[in-house]
Scaffold this active site. Structure first.
Site, PDB file in Angstrom:
ATOM      1  N   LYS A  76     -12.788  23.347   9.178  1.00 40.44           N
ATOM      2  CA  LYS A  76     -14.025  23.904   9.719  1.00 40.44           C
ATOM      3  C   LYS A  76     -14.587  22.978  10.802  1.00 40.44           C
ATOM      4  O   LYS A  76     -14.484  21.752  10.686  1.00 40.44           O
ATOM      5  CB  LYS A  76     -15.015  24.013   8.552  1.00 40.44           C
ATOM      6  CG  LYS A  76     -16.283  24.749   8.865  1.00 40.44           C
ATOM      7  CD  LYS A  76     -17.162  24.858   7.620  1.00 40.44           C
ATOM      8  CE  LYS A  76     -18.609  24.999   8.039  1.00 40.44           C
ATOM      9  NZ  LYS A  76     -19.548  24.925   6.926  1.00 40.44           N
ATOM     10  N   LYS A 110     -19.791  18.518  12.684  1.00 37.31           N
ATOM     11  CA  LYS A 110     -20.303  17.428  13.514  1.00 37.31           C
ATOM     12  C   LYS A 110     -20.031  16.071  12.895  1.00 37.31           C
ATOM     13  O   LYS A 110     -20.215  15.055  13.547  1.00 37.31           O
ATOM     14  CB  LYS A 110     -21.790  17.613  13.787  1.00 37.31           C
ATOM     15  CG  LYS A 110     -22.659  17.427  12.575  1.00 37.31           C
ATOM     16  CD  LYS A 110     -24.082  17.845  12.847  1.00 37.31           C
ATOM     17  CE  LYS A 110     -24.575  18.745  11.755  1.00 37.31           C
ATOM     18  NZ  LYS A 110     -25.425  19.801  12.157  1.00 37.31           N
ATOM     19  N   LYS A 153     -19.934  14.627  -2.001  1.00 38.75           N
ATOM     20  CA  LYS A 153     -20.864  13.716  -1.320  1.00 38.75           C
ATOM     21  C   LYS A 153     -20.980  12.392  -2.040  1.00 38.75           C
ATOM     22  O   LYS A 153     -21.213  11.365  -1.410  1.00 38.75           O
ATOM     23  CB  LYS A 153     -22.247  14.365  -1.162  1.00 38.75           C
ATOM     24  CG  LYS A 153     -22.268  15.425  -0.076  1.00 38.75           C
ATOM     25  CD  LYS A 153     -23.661  15.641   0.481  1.00 38.75           C
ATOM     26  CE  LYS A 153     -23.641  16.688   1.577  1.00 38.75           C
ATOM     27  NZ  LYS A 153     -24.984  17.145   1.957  1.00 38.75           N
TER      28      LYS A 153
END
Ligand code: TRP
Length: 336
Positions: free
Chosen positions: A201, A204, A119
């Site tokens: 995977k 969104k 991140k």
């Protein structure tokens, strides 16, 4: 039952961030299993809105996403009569214990978290301290309720491992304070992949909107996405190597119909991928339809939602306060 001594039900805690538009992957991989766990365990669930501000949120959208997440989980079948279900920011013990646990968590440990590393690369302009200490807040969520089990996906396993280390460390210094939580490994919590790049995977945050199905997508949109799903050139509906797209579609079909992959292969023998993709799309539409209907009712009924999240927060506060008070006393804080 004839047992005289009733075994105490184990406590399960889990939470999900209100990131807007939960996907079919979220539903089949996690949410649907939470619903099933409610009878067998003492479940406690939360919308993790404190975690969500580690990335910048637009206030209006954020408010909407929190409410949507709460209503959608109710629509999935989280029953607040059975399982206390609250919004994390409504229960102040979470932030308080998180601070305390920060002081029992090492810089080195947090630096090794792969999610932090990922991140901080993705949001290089906002590598804030909250992003770094996110796992201590997650540890607080879990440890406040003395959870025995935490259903987590692979991406949260390292955080749960750290939670156990923090709890063991604290217990080592002050005597048994926290239950050491285990990962709950469910039966075939389906792993749903992208419809466009089926080795990845379903997510969104994928820029290609055709790659993922939102739980609140309309039937038309869902059908379109399945019709465009990537397949292979063999034209046989079976699980096989190099058939990631079809494997994923069979996985989805199996998850929504409870049929085995073999049964699905038999059913579609001699039929083309076009028919199969339409059938998977329709099965998904039918699975989501009742959830969408309930969602549409709940989201209009703000009073009902408020009643539920308030009583969830009250319950959670009472329960978590016990742990927090115990922790503070052990550290040496003066009781008020
Ligand atoms: N960090 C989790 C996620 O992003 C959400 C979460 C917050 C959580 N607190 C938790 C999950 C406690 C399990 C237990 O998916």
């Amino acid at each position: 039952m004839s047992e005289t001594v009733q075994e105490k039900k184990k406590v399960i805690f889990s939470a999900i961030q209100p990131s807007g538009s939960f996907t079919l992957g979220n539903y089949l991989g996690a949410l649907r299993n939470w619903v099933k766990l409610q009878d067998e365990y003492n479940c406690i669930f939360a919308v993790a809105d404190l975690h969500a501000i580690t990335v910048r949120q637009d206030p209006q959208k954020f408010r909407h996403n929190i409410m949507e997440a709460y209503a959608l989980l109710l629509a999935c079948g989280i029953d607040p009569q059975k399982s206390p279900f609250f919004i994390q920011s409504h229960v102040h013990t979470h932030a308080e214990l998180a601070w305390i646990l920060n002081c029992y968590t090492q810089f080195g440990e947090l630096s090794r978290m792969t999610q932090f590393k990922d991140k901080s690369q993705k949001h290089a302009d906002n590598v804030n301290a909250g992003l770094f200490t996110y796992p201590s807040l997650m540890a607080a969520d879990i440890l406040l309720y003395q959870a025995d089990l935490v259903p987590v996906g692979i991406d949260q396993k390292q955080h749960l491992e750290l939670t156990r280390n923090i709890a063991e460390r604290f217990n080592g210094v002050y005597g048994k304070t926290f239950t050491i939580p285990d990962a709950y490994i469910g039966k075939a919590g389906a792993k749903i992949c992208s419809l466009q790049e089926p080795t990845k995977k379903m997510s969104k945050s994928d820029e290609n909107a055709n790659s993922w199905v939102a739980m609140l997508d309309t039937p038309d949109v869902i059908m379109k996405k399945f019709k465009r799903a990537v397949t292979d050139s063999e034209a046989v509906v079976r699980v096989g190597e190099g058939k990631d797209g079809i494997n994923n579609l069979i996985g989805i079909m199996s998850a929504v119909t409870d049929k085995t992959p073999d049964e699905i292969t038999a059913e579609f023998e001699g039929k083309g991928y076009g028919d199969f993709k339409t059938a998977v799309g329709e099965a998904v539409v039918e699975t989501l339809r009742p959830i969408q209907e309930r969602y549409n009712d709940y989201i209009k009924n703000k009073d009902y939602l408020a009643e539920q999240y308030k009583s969830g927060a009250e319950f959670a506060l009472r329960l978590s306060q016990r742990t927090l008070s115990k922790v503070m006393k052990k550290i040496g804080y003066i009781a008020k």
